[in-house]
Design an enzyme around this catalytic site. Structure first.
Site, PDB file in Angstrom:
ATOM      1  N   GLY A  10       0.837  -1.201   0.000  1.00 22.96           N
ATOM      2  CA  GLY A  10       0.000   0.000   0.000  1.00 22.96           C
ATOM      3  C   GLY A  10       0.862   1.235   0.000  1.00 22.96           C
ATOM      4  N   GLY A  15       1.905   4.942   3.448  1.00 24.62           N
ATOM      5  CA  GLY A  15       2.759   3.822   3.085  1.00 24.62           C
ATOM      6  C   GLY A  15       4.086   4.266   2.498  1.00 24.62           C
ATOM      7  N   SER A 133      -0.139   6.892  14.465  1.00 21.88           N
ATOM      8  CA  SER A 133      -0.584   8.280  14.549  1.00 21.88           C
ATOM      9  C   SER A 133       0.559   9.224  14.227  1.00 21.88           C
ATOM     10  CB  SER A 133      -1.133   8.599  15.938  1.00 21.88           C
ATOM     11  OG  SER A 133      -1.536   9.963  16.013  1.00 21.88           O
ATOM     12  N   GLY A 135       0.090  11.317  11.148  1.00 22.44           N
ATOM     13  CA  GLY A 135      -0.171  11.829   9.811  1.00 22.44           C
ATOM     14  C   GLY A 135       1.022  11.653   8.889  1.00 22.44           C
ATOM     15  N   LYS A 188      -5.522   2.990  19.641  1.00 19.41           N
ATOM     16  CA  LYS A 188      -5.546   4.017  18.591  1.00 19.41           C
ATOM     17  C   LYS A 188      -6.944   4.611  18.438  1.00 19.41           C
ATOM     18  CE  LYS A 188      -4.085   6.469  15.078  1.00 19.41           C
ATOM     19  NZ  LYS A 188      -5.246   6.840  14.285  1.00 19.41           N
ATOM     20  N   HIS A 191      -7.302   7.041  21.194  1.00 23.04           N
ATOM     21  CA  HIS A 191      -6.494   8.221  20.823  1.00 23.04           C
ATOM     22  C   HIS A 191      -7.307   9.152  19.945  1.00 23.04           C
ATOM     23  CE1 HIS A 191      -4.096  10.303  17.758  1.00 23.04           C
ATOM     24  NE2 HIS A 191      -3.094  10.371  18.610  1.00 23.04           N
ATOM     25  N   ASN A 192      -7.985   8.599  18.955  1.00 22.74           N
ATOM     26  CA  ASN A 192      -8.742   9.438  18.026  1.00 22.74           C
ATOM     27  C   ASN A 192      -9.962  10.060  18.685  1.00 22.74           C
ATOM     28  OD1 ASN A 192      -6.845   8.435  16.251  1.00 22.74           O
ATOM     29  ND2 ASN A 192      -8.299   7.993  14.642  1.00 22.74           N
ATOM     30  N   GLU A 195      -8.655  12.951  20.445  1.00 20.50           N
ATOM     31  CA  GLU A 195      -8.347  13.949  19.417  1.00 20.50           C
ATOM     32  C   GLU A 195      -9.594  14.745  19.041  1.00 20.50           C
ATOM     33  OE1 GLU A 195      -7.563  13.379  14.738  1.00 20.50           O
ATOM     34  OE2 GLU A 195      -6.065  12.420  16.015  1.00 20.50           O
ATOM     35  N   ARG A 448     -38.254   4.075  38.015  1.00 23.71           N
ATOM     36  CA  ARG A 448     -38.144   2.773  37.358  1.00 23.71           C
ATOM     37  C   ARG A 448     -38.918   1.716  38.141  1.00 23.71           C
ATOM     38  NH1 ARG A 448     -33.529   0.377  37.381  1.00 23.71           N
ATOM     39  NH2 ARG A 448     -33.734  -0.702  35.362  1.00 23.71           N
ATOM     40  N   HIS A 454     -38.672  -2.400  38.861  1.00 25.29           N
ATOM     41  CA  HIS A 454     -37.264  -2.747  38.664  1.00 25.29           C
ATOM     42  C   HIS A 454     -36.469  -2.814  39.972  1.00 25.29           C
ATOM     43  CE1 HIS A 454     -37.567  -2.675  34.346  1.00 25.29           C
ATOM     44  NE2 HIS A 454     -38.111  -1.465  34.372  1.00 25.29           N
TER      45      HIS A 454
END
Length: 477
Positions: A10, A15, A133, A135, A188, A191-192, A195, A448, A454
Protein backbone atom coordinates in the site's frame (compact mmCIF):
# COMPACT_ATOMS: atom_id res chain seq x y z
CA UNK A 1 20.35 -10.22 -4.18
CA UNK A 2 19.92 -9.69 -0.45
CA UNK A 3 16.32 -10.04 0.62
CA UNK A 4 14.49 -7.09 2.18
CA UNK A 5 13.89 -6.79 5.92
CA UNK A 6 10.31 -5.54 5.62
CA UNK A 7 7.60 -5.13 3.00
CA UNK A 8 5.11 -2.29 2.64
CA UNK A 9 1.82 -3.22 0.96
CA UNK A 10 0.00 0.00 0.00
CA UNK A 11 1.75 3.09 -1.29
CA UNK A 12 -0.58 5.91 -0.41
CA UNK A 13 0.89 8.87 1.44
CA UNK A 14 1.33 6.95 4.71
CA UNK A 15 2.76 3.82 3.09
CA UNK A 16 5.29 5.76 1.01
CA UNK A 17 6.51 7.79 3.96
CA UNK A 18 6.82 4.76 6.21
CA UNK A 19 8.86 3.02 3.51
CA UNK A 20 11.21 6.01 3.38
CA UNK A 21 11.39 6.06 7.18
CA UNK A 22 12.43 2.40 7.32
CA UNK A 23 15.00 3.07 4.62
CA UNK A 24 16.42 6.00 6.60
CA UNK A 25 17.07 3.58 9.46
CA UNK A 26 19.01 1.16 7.23
CA UNK A 27 16.31 -1.46 6.83
CA UNK A 28 15.93 -3.11 3.45
CA UNK A 29 12.47 -2.26 2.08
CA UNK A 30 10.30 -3.86 -0.60
CA UNK A 31 7.16 -2.01 -1.65
CA UNK A 32 4.05 -3.00 -3.56
CA UNK A 33 0.78 -1.40 -4.57
CA UNK A 34 -1.89 -3.15 -6.66
CA UNK A 35 -2.07 -1.51 -10.07
CA UNK A 36 -5.81 -1.20 -10.71
CA UNK A 37 -7.22 -0.24 -14.13
CA UNK A 38 -7.88 3.48 -14.46
CA UNK A 39 -5.85 4.36 -11.38
CA UNK A 40 -2.37 5.80 -11.08
CA UNK A 41 0.47 3.31 -10.86
CA UNK A 42 1.58 4.33 -7.37
CA UNK A 43 4.48 1.90 -7.25
CA UNK A 44 6.00 3.26 -10.47
CA UNK A 45 5.40 6.85 -9.36
CA UNK A 46 7.05 6.15 -6.01
CA UNK A 47 10.06 4.46 -7.65
CA UNK A 48 10.64 7.39 -9.99
CA UNK A 49 10.04 10.11 -7.40
CA UNK A 50 10.54 9.83 -3.62
CA UNK A 51 12.28 6.46 -3.74
CA UNK A 52 14.57 7.36 -6.64
CA UNK A 53 18.22 6.91 -5.66
CA UNK A 54 17.35 4.77 -2.61
CA UNK A 55 17.71 0.98 -2.21
CA UNK A 56 13.93 0.63 -1.89
CA UNK A 57 12.63 -1.93 -4.40
CA UNK A 58 9.12 -1.71 -5.88
CA UNK A 59 7.25 -4.59 -7.50
CA UNK A 60 4.55 -5.01 -10.12
CA UNK A 61 3.50 -8.49 -8.97
CA UNK A 62 2.50 -9.44 -5.44
CA UNK A 63 4.19 -12.87 -5.59
CA UNK A 64 7.53 -11.27 -6.51
CA UNK A 65 7.02 -8.77 -3.70
CA UNK A 66 6.46 -11.51 -1.11
CA UNK A 67 9.35 -13.60 -2.45
CA UNK A 68 11.72 -10.63 -2.02
CA UNK A 69 11.34 -10.66 1.78
CA UNK A 70 13.58 -12.28 4.36
CA UNK A 71 11.92 -15.06 6.39
CA UNK A 72 10.00 -14.81 8.58
CA UNK A 73 8.40 -12.31 6.26
CA UNK A 74 7.22 -9.06 7.79
CA UNK A 75 4.60 -7.18 5.78
CA UNK A 76 3.07 -3.89 6.87
CA UNK A 77 -0.39 -3.38 5.37
CA UNK A 78 -1.20 0.28 4.70
CA UNK A 79 -4.54 -0.06 2.95
CA UNK A 80 -8.00 1.32 3.65
CA UNK A 81 -9.65 -0.26 6.68
CA UNK A 82 -12.55 -2.65 6.27
CA UNK A 83 -13.10 -5.07 3.41
CA UNK A 84 -9.91 -4.05 1.52
CA UNK A 85 -7.82 -5.46 4.38
CA UNK A 86 -9.64 -8.80 4.15
CA UNK A 87 -9.11 -8.82 0.38
CA UNK A 88 -5.37 -8.22 0.77
CA UNK A 89 -5.04 -10.88 3.48
CA UNK A 90 -6.86 -13.42 1.28
CA UNK A 91 -4.46 -12.53 -1.55
CA UNK A 92 -1.38 -12.96 0.64
CA UNK A 93 -2.25 -16.14 2.55
CA UNK A 94 -1.33 -18.58 -0.26
CA UNK A 95 2.05 -16.85 -0.62
CA UNK A 96 2.99 -16.90 3.08
CA UNK A 97 4.74 -19.50 5.21
CA UNK A 98 4.09 -20.41 8.81
CA UNK A 99 5.38 -17.80 11.30
CA UNK A 100 5.29 -14.99 8.72
CA UNK A 101 3.98 -11.72 10.17
CA UNK A 102 1.28 -9.37 8.89
CA UNK A 103 0.95 -5.93 10.48
CA UNK A 104 -2.23 -3.96 9.85
CA UNK A 105 -1.31 -0.28 10.22
CA UNK A 106 -4.70 1.15 9.24
CA UNK A 107 -7.50 2.61 11.37
CA UNK A 108 -9.15 -0.77 11.77
CA UNK A 109 -12.07 -1.44 14.09
CA UNK A 110 -10.85 -3.61 16.93
CA UNK A 111 -13.50 -6.30 16.34
CA UNK A 112 -12.12 -6.85 12.82
CA UNK A 113 -8.63 -7.23 14.27
CA UNK A 114 -9.83 -9.91 16.69
CA UNK A 115 -11.52 -11.80 13.86
CA UNK A 116 -8.47 -11.70 11.60
CA UNK A 117 -6.12 -12.63 14.42
CA UNK A 118 -8.12 -15.77 15.18
CA UNK A 119 -8.37 -16.73 11.50
CA UNK A 120 -4.65 -16.27 10.82
CA UNK A 121 -3.56 -18.00 14.02
CA UNK A 122 -5.27 -21.16 12.75
CA UNK A 123 -2.86 -20.99 9.80
CA UNK A 124 0.10 -20.27 12.10
CA UNK A 125 0.52 -16.82 10.52
CA UNK A 126 1.24 -14.13 13.11
CA UNK A 127 -0.87 -11.00 13.05
CA UNK A 128 -0.42 -7.57 14.62
CA UNK A 129 -2.99 -4.78 14.69
CA UNK A 130 -1.07 -1.53 15.02
CA UNK A 131 -2.33 1.98 15.56
CA UNK A 132 -0.28 4.59 13.71
CA UNK A 133 -0.58 8.28 14.55
CA UNK A 134 1.19 11.35 13.29
CA UNK A 135 -0.17 11.83 9.81
CA UNK A 136 2.03 12.31 6.78
CA UNK A 137 4.81 14.09 8.66
CA UNK A 138 4.84 11.57 11.47
CA UNK A 139 5.03 8.60 9.09
CA UNK A 140 8.03 10.17 7.37
CA UNK A 141 10.02 11.32 10.39
CA UNK A 142 8.67 9.40 13.39
CA UNK A 143 5.10 8.31 14.21
CA UNK A 144 3.55 7.10 17.43
CA UNK A 145 3.08 3.34 17.10
CA UNK A 146 0.64 1.20 19.12
CA UNK A 147 1.05 -2.49 18.19
CA UNK A 148 -0.88 -5.36 19.73
CA UNK A 149 -1.89 -8.90 18.83
CA UNK A 150 0.21 -12.06 18.55
CA UNK A 151 2.76 -11.73 21.35
CA UNK A 152 5.19 -14.10 19.61
CA UNK A 153 5.52 -11.60 16.76
CA UNK A 154 6.49 -8.67 18.98
CA UNK A 155 10.15 -9.58 19.64
CA UNK A 156 10.63 -10.07 15.89
CA UNK A 157 9.27 -6.68 14.82
CA UNK A 158 10.19 -4.68 17.92
CA UNK A 159 13.61 -3.49 16.63
CA UNK A 160 12.05 -2.33 13.36
CA UNK A 161 9.13 -0.45 14.87
CA UNK A 162 10.98 1.15 17.77
CA UNK A 163 13.65 2.42 15.36
CA UNK A 164 11.25 4.35 13.12
CA UNK A 165 8.99 5.69 15.90
CA UNK A 166 9.10 9.23 17.23
CA UNK A 167 11.12 10.04 20.32
CA UNK A 168 9.41 11.16 23.50
CA UNK A 169 10.61 14.23 25.45
CA UNK A 170 12.73 11.90 27.61
CA UNK A 171 14.34 10.35 24.53
CA UNK A 172 12.49 7.03 24.56
CA UNK A 173 10.81 5.43 21.57
CA UNK A 174 7.12 6.28 21.13
CA UNK A 175 6.32 2.66 20.41
CA UNK A 176 5.16 0.10 22.97
CA UNK A 177 3.40 -3.25 22.97
CA UNK A 178 -0.24 -2.67 23.92
CA UNK A 179 -1.15 -6.25 24.72
CA UNK A 180 -3.01 -9.20 23.22
CA UNK A 181 -5.76 -9.36 20.63
CA UNK A 182 -6.84 -5.95 19.34
CA UNK A 183 -5.32 -3.87 22.13
CA UNK A 184 -3.25 -1.82 19.70
CA UNK A 185 -6.16 -0.81 17.50
CA UNK A 186 -8.35 -0.18 20.55
CA UNK A 187 -5.73 2.22 21.96
CA UNK A 188 -5.55 4.02 18.59
CA UNK A 189 -9.35 4.30 18.51
CA UNK A 190 -9.31 5.91 21.95
CA UNK A 191 -6.49 8.22 20.82
CA UNK A 192 -8.74 9.44 18.03
CA UNK A 193 -11.67 9.96 20.38
CA UNK A 194 -9.48 12.16 22.57
CA UNK A 195 -8.35 13.95 19.42
CA UNK A 196 -11.98 14.76 18.54
CA UNK A 197 -12.50 16.20 22.04
CA UNK A 198 -9.42 18.41 22.13
CA UNK A 199 -10.07 19.77 18.64
CA UNK A 200 -13.66 20.66 19.60
CA UNK A 201 -12.52 22.35 22.83
CA UNK A 202 -10.05 24.50 20.89
CA UNK A 203 -12.72 25.32 18.29
CA UNK A 204 -15.12 26.47 21.01
CA UNK A 205 -12.48 28.78 22.47
CA UNK A 206 -12.03 30.18 18.96
CA UNK A 207 -15.75 30.88 18.58
CA UNK A 208 -16.03 32.42 22.04
CA UNK A 209 -13.17 34.79 21.18
CA UNK A 210 -14.47 35.54 17.68
CA UNK A 211 -18.21 35.88 18.30
CA UNK A 212 -18.37 36.50 22.04
CA UNK A 213 -15.39 38.77 22.64
CA UNK A 214 -15.28 40.12 19.04
CA UNK A 215 -11.54 39.64 18.83
CA UNK A 216 -9.68 40.12 15.54
CA UNK A 217 -7.94 37.17 13.90
CA UNK A 218 -4.47 38.36 14.85
CA UNK A 219 -5.46 38.76 18.49
CA UNK A 220 -6.90 35.22 18.47
CA UNK A 221 -3.70 33.90 16.87
CA UNK A 222 -1.58 35.66 19.49
CA UNK A 223 -3.76 34.25 22.26
CA UNK A 224 -3.46 30.67 21.03
CA UNK A 225 0.28 31.16 20.62
CA UNK A 226 0.60 32.41 24.21
CA UNK A 227 -1.36 29.39 25.48
CA UNK A 228 1.00 26.94 23.77
CA UNK A 229 3.26 26.61 26.79
CA UNK A 230 3.37 24.83 30.12
CA UNK A 231 0.81 22.04 30.48
CA UNK A 232 -1.14 23.30 27.44
CA UNK A 233 1.84 22.93 25.12
CA UNK A 234 0.62 20.59 22.38
CA UNK A 235 0.75 19.77 18.71
CA UNK A 236 -2.89 20.79 18.18
CA UNK A 237 -2.37 24.26 19.67
CA UNK A 238 0.82 24.63 17.65
CA UNK A 239 -0.91 23.94 14.34
CA UNK A 240 -3.85 26.14 15.35
CA UNK A 241 -1.48 29.11 15.58
CA UNK A 242 -0.03 28.23 12.19
CA UNK A 243 -3.51 28.05 10.67
CA UNK A 244 -4.21 31.60 11.87
CA UNK A 245 -1.04 32.76 10.15
CA UNK A 246 -1.87 31.17 6.78
CA UNK A 247 -3.10 33.77 4.27
CA UNK A 248 -4.15 33.75 0.63
CA UNK A 249 -2.33 35.83 -1.95
CA UNK A 250 -4.71 38.74 -1.37
CA UNK A 251 -3.90 38.75 2.34
CA UNK A 252 -7.18 37.16 3.47
CA UNK A 253 -7.05 34.52 6.17
CA UNK A 254 -7.68 31.09 4.60
CA UNK A 255 -9.58 29.98 7.71
CA UNK A 256 -12.27 32.64 7.15
CA UNK A 257 -13.20 31.03 3.82
CA UNK A 258 -13.41 27.39 4.93
CA UNK A 259 -16.94 25.98 5.09
CA UNK A 260 -17.99 25.20 8.67
CA UNK A 261 -18.86 21.58 7.98
CA UNK A 262 -16.49 19.14 9.72
CA UNK A 263 -15.77 15.71 8.30
CA UNK A 264 -15.12 12.50 10.20
CA UNK A 265 -13.95 9.01 9.30
CA UNK A 266 -15.71 7.19 12.13
CA UNK A 267 -13.07 6.51 14.77
CA UNK A 268 -14.54 9.05 17.17
CA UNK A 269 -17.95 7.46 16.72
CA UNK A 270 -16.40 4.03 17.39
CA UNK A 271 -15.02 5.37 20.66
CA UNK A 272 -18.45 6.61 21.74
CA UNK A 273 -20.09 3.32 20.77
CA UNK A 274 -17.47 1.29 22.63
CA UNK A 275 -18.09 3.46 25.69
CA UNK A 276 -21.82 2.74 25.51
CA UNK A 277 -21.18 -0.98 25.13
CA UNK A 278 -18.79 -1.03 28.10
CA UNK A 279 -20.93 1.29 30.24
CA UNK A 280 -18.34 4.05 30.61
CA UNK A 281 -19.60 7.67 30.44
CA UNK A 282 -17.64 9.75 27.93
CA UNK A 283 -19.79 12.90 27.69
CA UNK A 284 -16.98 15.10 26.34
CA UNK A 285 -15.84 12.73 23.59
CA UNK A 286 -19.41 11.87 22.64
CA UNK A 287 -20.48 15.53 22.47
CA UNK A 288 -17.45 16.24 20.29
CA UNK A 289 -18.63 13.58 17.86
CA UNK A 290 -22.12 15.08 17.88
CA UNK A 291 -20.66 18.56 17.31
CA UNK A 292 -19.12 17.34 14.07
CA UNK A 293 -22.38 15.68 13.15
CA UNK A 294 -24.50 18.80 13.64
CA UNK A 295 -21.96 20.87 11.71
CA UNK A 296 -22.69 18.71 8.67
CA UNK A 297 -26.31 19.98 8.58
CA UNK A 298 -25.28 23.34 7.16
CA UNK A 299 -28.53 24.07 5.30
CA UNK A 300 -30.66 23.16 8.30
CA UNK A 301 -28.55 25.40 10.55
CA UNK A 302 -28.92 28.25 8.08
CA UNK A 303 -32.73 27.89 8.18
CA UNK A 304 -32.77 27.66 11.97
CA UNK A 305 -30.56 30.74 12.33
CA UNK A 306 -33.21 32.73 10.46
CA UNK A 307 -36.17 31.15 12.30
CA UNK A 308 -35.01 31.37 15.90
CA UNK A 309 -34.32 34.42 18.01
CA UNK A 310 -30.71 34.84 19.00
CA UNK A 311 -29.55 35.68 22.51
CA UNK A 312 -30.60 39.10 23.75
CA UNK A 313 -28.27 42.04 23.20
CA UNK A 314 -28.26 43.12 26.82
CA UNK A 315 -24.87 43.92 28.29
CA UNK A 316 -23.04 40.97 29.80
CA UNK A 317 -19.80 40.77 31.66
CA UNK A 318 -17.17 39.70 29.16
CA UNK A 319 -14.65 37.12 30.22
CA UNK A 320 -10.94 37.44 29.65
CA UNK A 321 -8.86 34.94 27.73
CA UNK A 322 -7.19 33.74 30.93
CA UNK A 323 -10.46 32.12 31.92
CA UNK A 324 -10.80 30.55 28.48
CA UNK A 325 -7.33 29.10 28.93
CA UNK A 326 -8.42 27.57 32.24
CA UNK A 327 -11.47 26.07 30.52
CA UNK A 328 -9.27 24.55 27.82
CA UNK A 329 -6.88 23.09 30.38
CA UNK A 330 -9.67 21.57 32.46
CA UNK A 331 -11.38 20.23 29.35
CA UNK A 332 -8.21 18.61 28.02
CA UNK A 333 -7.63 16.89 31.34
CA UNK A 334 -11.15 15.46 31.15
CA UNK A 335 -10.53 14.34 27.54
CA UNK A 336 -7.52 12.29 28.59
CA UNK A 337 -9.31 11.04 31.70
CA UNK A 338 -12.24 9.78 29.63
CA UNK A 339 -9.91 7.97 27.25
CA UNK A 340 -7.98 6.20 30.00
CA UNK A 341 -11.21 5.29 31.80
CA UNK A 342 -12.36 3.52 28.64
CA UNK A 343 -9.01 1.71 28.34
CA UNK A 344 -9.39 0.57 31.96
CA UNK A 345 -12.85 -0.81 31.20
CA UNK A 346 -11.50 -2.63 28.12
CA UNK A 347 -8.80 -4.27 30.24
CA UNK A 348 -11.41 -5.51 32.67
CA UNK A 349 -13.90 -6.64 30.02
CA UNK A 350 -11.51 -8.35 27.61
CA UNK A 351 -8.82 -9.55 30.02
CA UNK A 352 -6.20 -7.33 28.41
CA UNK A 353 -3.30 -5.64 30.15
CA UNK A 354 -2.94 -2.36 28.27
CA UNK A 355 -0.13 -0.50 30.08
CA UNK A 356 -1.50 2.97 30.79
CA UNK A 357 1.86 4.53 31.62
CA UNK A 358 3.32 3.24 28.35
CA UNK A 359 0.27 4.48 26.45
CA UNK A 360 0.82 8.00 27.78
CA UNK A 361 4.53 7.76 26.99
CA UNK A 362 3.79 6.52 23.45
CA UNK A 363 1.40 9.44 22.89
CA UNK A 364 3.94 12.00 24.14
CA UNK A 365 5.71 12.24 20.76
CA UNK A 366 4.84 11.85 17.11
CA UNK A 367 1.07 11.60 17.46
CA UNK A 368 -1.69 14.16 16.94
CA UNK A 369 -2.62 14.47 20.63
CA UNK A 370 0.94 14.83 21.91
CA UNK A 371 0.85 17.24 24.80
CA UNK A 372 2.84 18.31 27.84
CA UNK A 373 0.00 16.86 29.92
CA UNK A 374 1.05 13.34 28.92
CA UNK A 375 4.24 13.45 30.98
CA UNK A 376 2.46 13.87 34.36
CA UNK A 377 -0.18 11.40 33.17
CA UNK A 378 2.51 8.78 32.51
CA UNK A 379 4.07 9.51 35.91
CA UNK A 380 0.69 9.18 37.64
CA UNK A 381 0.12 5.71 36.20
CA UNK A 382 3.67 4.59 36.94
CA UNK A 383 3.17 5.60 40.57
CA UNK A 384 -0.31 4.08 40.79
CA UNK A 385 -1.18 1.61 37.99
CA UNK A 386 -4.52 0.92 39.67
CA UNK A 387 -5.65 4.57 39.65
CA UNK A 388 -9.47 4.35 39.38
CA UNK A 389 -9.83 7.62 37.45
CA UNK A 390 -7.15 9.94 36.10
CA UNK A 391 -8.73 13.05 37.65
CA UNK A 392 -8.08 11.54 41.08
CA UNK A 393 -4.31 11.61 40.52
CA UNK A 394 -2.68 13.98 43.05
CA UNK A 395 -0.89 15.80 40.21
CA UNK A 396 -4.20 17.08 38.81
CA UNK A 397 -6.35 17.89 41.83
CA UNK A 398 -4.86 21.34 42.40
CA UNK A 399 -4.93 22.10 38.67
CA UNK A 400 -8.63 21.29 38.51
CA UNK A 401 -9.40 23.33 41.63
CA UNK A 402 -7.62 26.32 40.11
CA UNK A 403 -9.08 25.91 36.62
CA UNK A 404 -12.73 25.45 37.52
CA UNK A 405 -13.51 29.14 38.13
CA UNK A 406 -12.53 30.12 34.58
CA UNK A 407 -14.00 26.88 33.24
CA UNK A 408 -17.41 27.73 34.72
CA UNK A 409 -17.16 31.31 33.49
CA UNK A 410 -16.50 30.13 29.94
CA UNK A 411 -19.45 27.73 29.96
CA UNK A 412 -21.72 30.41 31.47
CA UNK A 413 -20.56 33.01 28.93
CA UNK A 414 -21.34 30.65 26.07
CA UNK A 415 -24.82 29.89 27.39
CA UNK A 416 -25.64 33.55 28.03
CA UNK A 417 -24.46 34.71 24.61
CA UNK A 418 -26.06 31.81 22.72
CA UNK A 419 -22.70 30.48 21.54
CA UNK A 420 -22.70 26.66 21.58
CA UNK A 421 -20.12 25.14 23.92
CA UNK A 422 -21.12 21.45 23.98
CA UNK A 423 -17.62 20.12 24.67
CA UNK A 424 -16.72 22.70 27.31
CA UNK A 425 -20.02 22.12 29.14
CA UNK A 426 -19.83 18.32 28.79
CA UNK A 427 -16.32 18.26 30.23
CA UNK A 428 -17.43 20.41 33.17
CA UNK A 429 -20.47 18.18 33.68
CA UNK A 430 -18.22 15.11 33.77
CA UNK A 431 -16.06 16.76 36.42
CA UNK A 432 -19.09 17.86 38.47
CA UNK A 433 -20.80 14.46 38.21
CA UNK A 434 -17.65 12.70 39.31
CA UNK A 435 -17.18 14.92 42.38
CA UNK A 436 -20.87 14.85 43.45
CA UNK A 437 -21.29 12.46 46.37
CA UNK A 438 -25.05 12.09 45.91
CA UNK A 439 -26.64 12.34 42.47
CA UNK A 440 -30.42 12.43 41.82
CA UNK A 441 -30.29 8.84 40.52
CA UNK A 442 -32.37 7.82 43.58
CA UNK A 443 -35.36 9.50 41.94
CA UNK A 444 -34.68 7.68 38.67
CA UNK A 445 -34.60 4.38 40.57
CA UNK A 446 -37.91 5.23 42.24
CA UNK A 447 -39.45 6.03 38.84
CA UNK A 448 -38.14 2.77 37.36
CA UNK A 449 -39.57 0.84 40.27
CA UNK A 450 -42.90 2.67 39.96
CA UNK A 451 -43.57 1.89 36.31
CA UNK A 452 -41.58 -1.32 35.88
CA UNK A 453 -41.01 -2.88 39.31
CA UNK A 454 -37.26 -2.75 38.66
CA UNK A 455 -36.50 -2.49 42.41
CA UNK A 456 -33.95 -0.33 44.18
CA UNK A 457 -31.27 -0.47 46.86
CA UNK A 458 -31.44 1.55 50.09
CA UNK A 459 -28.89 3.73 51.83
CA UNK A 460 -29.76 2.12 55.18
CA UNK A 461 -29.39 -1.48 54.00
CA UNK A 462 -26.41 -3.55 52.75
CA UNK A 463 -25.56 -3.14 49.07
CA UNK A 464 -26.98 -5.81 46.80
CA UNK A 465 -30.25 -6.04 48.73
CA UNK A 466 -33.18 -4.93 46.57
CA UNK A 467 -36.61 -3.57 47.49
CA UNK A 468 -39.88 -2.86 45.73
CA UNK A 469 -42.61 -0.44 46.74
CA UNK A 470 -46.28 -0.45 45.79
CA UNK A 471 -46.15 3.24 44.90
CA UNK A 472 -49.85 3.62 44.12
CA UNK A 473 -50.77 2.21 47.50
CA UNK A 474 -48.26 4.46 49.24
CA UNK A 475 -49.55 7.44 47.31
CA UNK A 476 -53.10 6.82 48.46
CA UNK A 477 -51.93 6.78 52.02
Amino acid sequence: MKKADIGIYGLGVMGRNLALNFNDHDFGVSAYNPNLPGEEDLAAAFASDEAAGTPIRTFDEVDSFVASLERPRKILLMVKAGRPVDTVIDQLIPLLDKKDILIDGGNTHYSDTNRRLEMLSQRDIRYIGMGVSGGEEGARHGPSLMPGGDAEAWPVVQPFLESIAALSPDGGSCCAWMGPESGGHFVKMVHNGIEYAIMQLIAECYQLMRDGLHMENQAIADTFDSWDSGLLNSYLLEITTRIFNAEEENGNLILDHILDRAGQKGTGRWTALAALELGIPLPLITESVFARSISSFKDLRRQASEAFRSATDEKREAIDTTRLRQALLGGQLVAFAEGFWLLKAANEEFGWNIPFGKVAHTWSGGCIIRSALLQPIATSYRENPGLPHLLLAPAFRKILDTAQEGWRSAARFGVETGIPVPATAAALSHYDSLRTKRLPANLIQAQRDYFGAHQYERLDRPGGTFFHTDWQEKGRE
